[in-house]
Scaffold this motif. Structure first.
Motif, PDB file in Angstrom:
ATOM      1  N   ARG A 399       0.832  -1.213   0.000  1.00  0.00           N
ATOM      2  CA  ARG A 399       0.000   0.000   0.000  1.00  0.00           C
ATOM      3  C   ARG A 399       0.865   1.262   0.000  1.00  0.00           C
ATOM      4  N   LEU A 400       0.588   2.155  -0.924  1.00  0.00           N
ATOM      5  CA  LEU A 400       1.273   3.452  -0.932  1.00  0.00           C
ATOM      6  C   LEU A 400       0.641   4.340   0.134  1.00  0.00           C
ATOM      7  N   GLN A 401       1.489   5.193   0.756  1.00  0.00           N
ATOM      8  CA  GLN A 401       0.971   6.046   1.834  1.00  0.00           C
ATOM      9  C   GLN A 401       1.534   7.452   1.736  1.00  0.00           C
ATOM     10  N   LEU A 402       0.801   8.406   2.304  1.00  0.00           N
ATOM     11  CA  LEU A 402       1.359   9.748   2.441  1.00  0.00           C
ATOM     12  C   LEU A 402       2.191   9.767   3.722  1.00  0.00           C
ATOM     13  N   PRO A 403       3.397  10.352   3.676  1.00  0.00           N
ATOM     14  CA  PRO A 403       4.184  10.428   4.908  1.00  0.00           C
ATOM     15  C   PRO A 403       3.570  11.413   5.897  1.00  0.00           C
ATOM     16  N   HIS A 404       4.005  11.330   7.132  1.00  0.00           N
ATOM     17  CA  HIS A 404       3.571  12.279   8.166  1.00  0.00           C
ATOM     18  C   HIS A 404       3.968  13.709   7.759  1.00  0.00           C
ATOM     19  N   VAL A 405       3.157  14.670   8.167  1.00  0.00           N
ATOM     20  CA  VAL A 405       3.424  16.066   7.767  1.00  0.00           C
ATOM     21  C   VAL A 405       4.732  16.623   8.362  1.00  0.00           C
ATOM     22  N   ALA A 406       5.295  15.924   9.351  1.00  0.00           N
ATOM     23  CA  ALA A 406       6.559  16.411   9.931  1.00  0.00           C
ATOM     24  C   ALA A 406       7.768  15.900   9.155  1.00  0.00           C
ATOM     25  N   PHE A 407       7.535  14.994   8.211  1.00  0.00           N
ATOM     26  CA  PHE A 407       8.656  14.364   7.508  1.00  0.00           C
ATOM     27  C   PHE A 407       9.294  15.307   6.476  1.00  0.00           C
ATOM     28  N   ALA A 419      12.332  13.481  11.310  1.00  0.00           N
ATOM     29  CA  ALA A 419      11.211  12.605  11.682  1.00  0.00           C
ATOM     30  C   ALA A 419      11.069  11.521  10.621  1.00  0.00           C
ATOM     31  N   ASP A 420      10.622  10.332  11.053  1.00  0.00           N
ATOM     32  CA  ASP A 420      10.426   9.257  10.070  1.00  0.00           C
ATOM     33  C   ASP A 420       9.057   9.405   9.394  1.00  0.00           C
ATOM     34  N   LEU A 421       8.709   8.435   8.563  1.00  0.00           N
ATOM     35  CA  LEU A 421       7.487   8.574   7.757  1.00  0.00           C
ATOM     36  C   LEU A 421       6.223   8.594   8.616  1.00  0.00           C
ATOM     37  N   GLY A 422       6.340   8.053   9.842  1.00  0.00           N
ATOM     38  CA  GLY A 422       5.190   8.044  10.745  1.00  0.00           C
ATOM     39  C   GLY A 422       5.207   9.246  11.678  1.00  0.00           C
ATOM     40  N   GLY A 423       6.221  10.111  11.571  1.00  0.00           N
ATOM     41  CA  GLY A 423       6.284  11.305  12.418  1.00  0.00           C
ATOM     42  C   GLY A 423       7.058  11.086  13.704  1.00  0.00           C
ATOM     43  N   ARG A 424       7.783   9.959  13.823  1.00  0.00           N
ATOM     44  CA  ARG A 424       8.584   9.721  15.034  1.00  0.00           C
ATOM     45  C   ARG A 424       9.915  10.443  14.888  1.00  0.00           C
ATOM     46  N   VAL A 425      10.271  11.241  15.877  1.00  0.00           N
ATOM     47  CA  VAL A 425      11.527  11.986  15.809  1.00  0.00           C
ATOM     48  C   VAL A 425      12.687  11.019  16.028  1.00  0.00           C
ATOM     49  N   LEU A 426      13.653  11.030  15.092  1.00  0.00           N
ATOM     50  CA  LEU A 426      14.756  10.075  15.156  1.00  0.00           C
ATOM     51  C   LEU A 426      16.038  10.759  15.616  1.00  0.00           C
ATOM     52  N   PRO A 427      16.833  10.061  16.433  1.00  0.00           N
ATOM     53  CA  PRO A 427      18.176  10.590  16.734  1.00  0.00           C
ATOM     54  C   PRO A 427      18.992  10.666  15.434  1.00  0.00           C
ATOM     55  N   ASP A 428      19.962  11.594  15.380  1.00  0.00           N
ATOM     56  CA  ASP A 428      20.741  11.833  14.152  1.00  0.00           C
ATOM     57  C   ASP A 428      21.282  10.557  13.515  1.00  0.00           C
TER      58      ASP A 428
END
Ligand code: BYC
Length: 486
Positions: A399-407, A419-428
């Motif tokens: 399934r194709l998806q739109l990424p989170h708006v923070a990405f 931020a990842d595609l789900g909007g989770r903030v990732l360490p560098d």
């Protein structure tokens, strides 16, 4: 009838500049436009479709503003295209429908206190139009068919017409300042280091046809939303201009959405024929010479996030002022069920608070960019569902998806956030390792570049894209949409 402007039902199609704004009776503006015209043609020849200025292209040209039969089709050399100035017909007794002037008659002249703001809106809108032509100028050379090449050129000439539309408003209502802005619109260049286009996404490259289809799906959809908001304007000439531009904009999104759909269709067919059941088996899929679904997802991630930046900051006093003063409404303002003044109202905005993405209620007036962006996301989701139905119908789980708006954002609350595609903030470190899975990597771009080989035989298509269901203007499959004299 409002002063100064004819009602717009009659189009003068015979002069140098086809129009329904009575240019023959408006010598000052006619002269200004005729003076601007040679510079425009020079710009088109320098920065328009590269290598095809002499080709005969089967194009539609707007000749009327009636919903029925507003365009005619025929072979045209692009520099001879009739770029007209066409406004949707005036609505008798039209009133301003929002902001502090709600209920007053729509303006036929620019109110003094709105001049600077309106000029800025027109210049930003105008700047995007030639920018997109510049971004797409190399694509004719690698068109996957004559049908696609023609669609590209159709989009390009209409973006050119949209530039004319903004230049007309600048020259008619802003005198000398307007003429200077009109000249500057021909001087900036997409991606230029010293004189770039004004908004970020319009300085990005459009290196391949998948990017073109994604751009016309997502970035032209920003065009639809912004023009939809400007079509509500209390400044009636702007409203009428944008209403007519929207007729053309719909075709641009069709080119994008149906283009991606045809790529999906071809890939799914090739995977089925080869007995591939796992669409993420990228090596095997690419060995078939088609575009894998994970790469399409990465392009969605890129173009969707670049386009979100075009909505500006989530919280913006510019947006609040443009609304309150009656210049720029909301999308479908006339269908929204509230007081259209928004003084005490609030709107939920996603914000970065103490390193976390949280929703906060903010005054609705300052959140108008956010609201338009939300409308855009909802509209874009509909197209995505159509693509997913094709994948599902072909029997694949993907399934194709739109990424989170923070990405991948550069403007607003989430600018620079990893931020990842789900909007989770990732360490560098985690972001560095994951990035190539989110956005096209060098090897993805190289793979696509290798696929971009021109197909110029009428009725034939590159192996990575399915033919369309219908031709343009009811033409049969083998129709020669572009006649290239080499
Ligand atoms: N890149 O208060 P803010 C189309 C600037 S697409 C660079 O949030 P505002 C098409 C902003 O200019 C539709 N700079 O701004 C599609 C401001 O700078 P100043 C195009 C950016 O005004 C495909 C500062 O940041 N039309 O037609 O609320 C092919 C503060 O920002 C960007 C329009 O956009 C950015 N992305 O919102 C062909 C409609 N974003 O002035 C064509 C007209 C913000 O303080 N434009 N900035 O130096 C507008 O309505 C608004 O100006 C914007 C920005 C939505 C663009």
């Amino acid at each position: 009838m409002p002063d100064g402007l004819p009602n717009g039902m009659n189009v003068d199609y015979d002069g140098l500049i086809p129009n329904n704004v009575g240019l023959n009776e408006d010598q000052r503006v006619r002269r200004a436009l005729e003076t601007w015209h040679p510079g425009y043609i020079d710009w088109w020849k320098d920065m328009g479709p590269e290598g095809f200025q002499e080709a005969l292209v089967y194009l539609r040209t707007a000749i009327s503003v009636e919903p029925e039969g507003w365009a005619k089709f025929g072979y045209v050399r692009m520099p001879e295209y009739k770029w007209g100035i066409l406004l949707a017909p005036a609505v008798e007794g039209r009133k301003i429908s929002f902001g502090a002037h709600k209920g007053e008659p729509a303006w036929q002249e620019v109110p003094g206190e709105c001049r600077a703001m309106l000029r800025r809106l027109l210049v930003i809108q105008g700047d995007t139009e030639p920018a997109s032509v510049e971004q797409q100028r190399h694509l004719g050379r690698t068109a996957p068919s004559l049908y696609d090449m023609r669609n590209l050129f159709q989009v390009n000439v209409e973006e050119g017409r949209h530039l004319w539309a903004m230049v007309y408003l600048l020259q008619k209502y802003f005198g000398r300042d307007g003429r200077e802005e009109a000249a500057a619109l021909l001087q900036r260049r997409s991606g230029h280091q010293d004189a770039p286009r004004m908004l970020g996404a319009f300085n990005e490259a459009t290196p391949d046809w998948l990017s073109f289809f994604m751009f016309t799906t997502f970035t032209d959809r920003d065009g639809k939303m912004q023009l939809g908001a400007l079509a509500q304007s209390g400044f009636d000439p702007l409203s009428r201009t944008c209403r007519f531009m929207l007729t053309e904009e719909a075709h641009h999104m069709f080119v994008g959405e149906s283009g991606v759909a045809r790529v999906i269709e071809r890939t799914c067919q090739a995977m089925r024929d080869a007995g591939i059941t796992d669409p993420t088996d990228v090596g095997r899929v690419r060995a078939l010479g088609v575009i894998d679904l994970p790469l399409m997802q990465k392009k969605i991630n890129l173009h969707f996030s670049l386009t979100l930046d075009l909505f500006g900051n989530e919280i913006s006093t510019n947006a609040a002022n443009a609304f309150s003063s009656g210049l720029k409404g909301r999308y479908h303002e006339d269908q929204v069920d509230d007081d259209h003044v928004l003084l005490g109202a609030t709107y939920p905005v996603l914000r970065l608070i103490e390193g976390e993405i949280r929703e906060e209620q903010v005054p609705a007036l300052s959140a108008l960019n956010m609201r338009l962006r939300d409308d855009f996301v909802a509209d874009a989701s509909v197209g995505l569902r159509r693509w997913n139905r094709l994948i599902e119908a072909a029997g694949f789980q993907y399934r194709l998806q739109l990424p989170h708006v923070a990405f991948n954002r550069r403007i607003g609350e989430f600018a620079g956030l990893k931020a990842d595609l789900g909007g989770r903030v990732l360490p560098d470190v985690e972001w560095a390792g994951a990035k190539d899975g989110f956005l096209p990597a060098t090897e993805d771009d190289d793979y696509l570049a290798g696929l971009m080989r021109p197909v110029r035989e009428p009725g034939k298509f590159a192996g990575w894209i399915a033919p369309p269901k219908w031709g343009v203007d009811g033409k049969p499959g083998g129709f020669e949409y572009v006649r290239i004299e080499e």
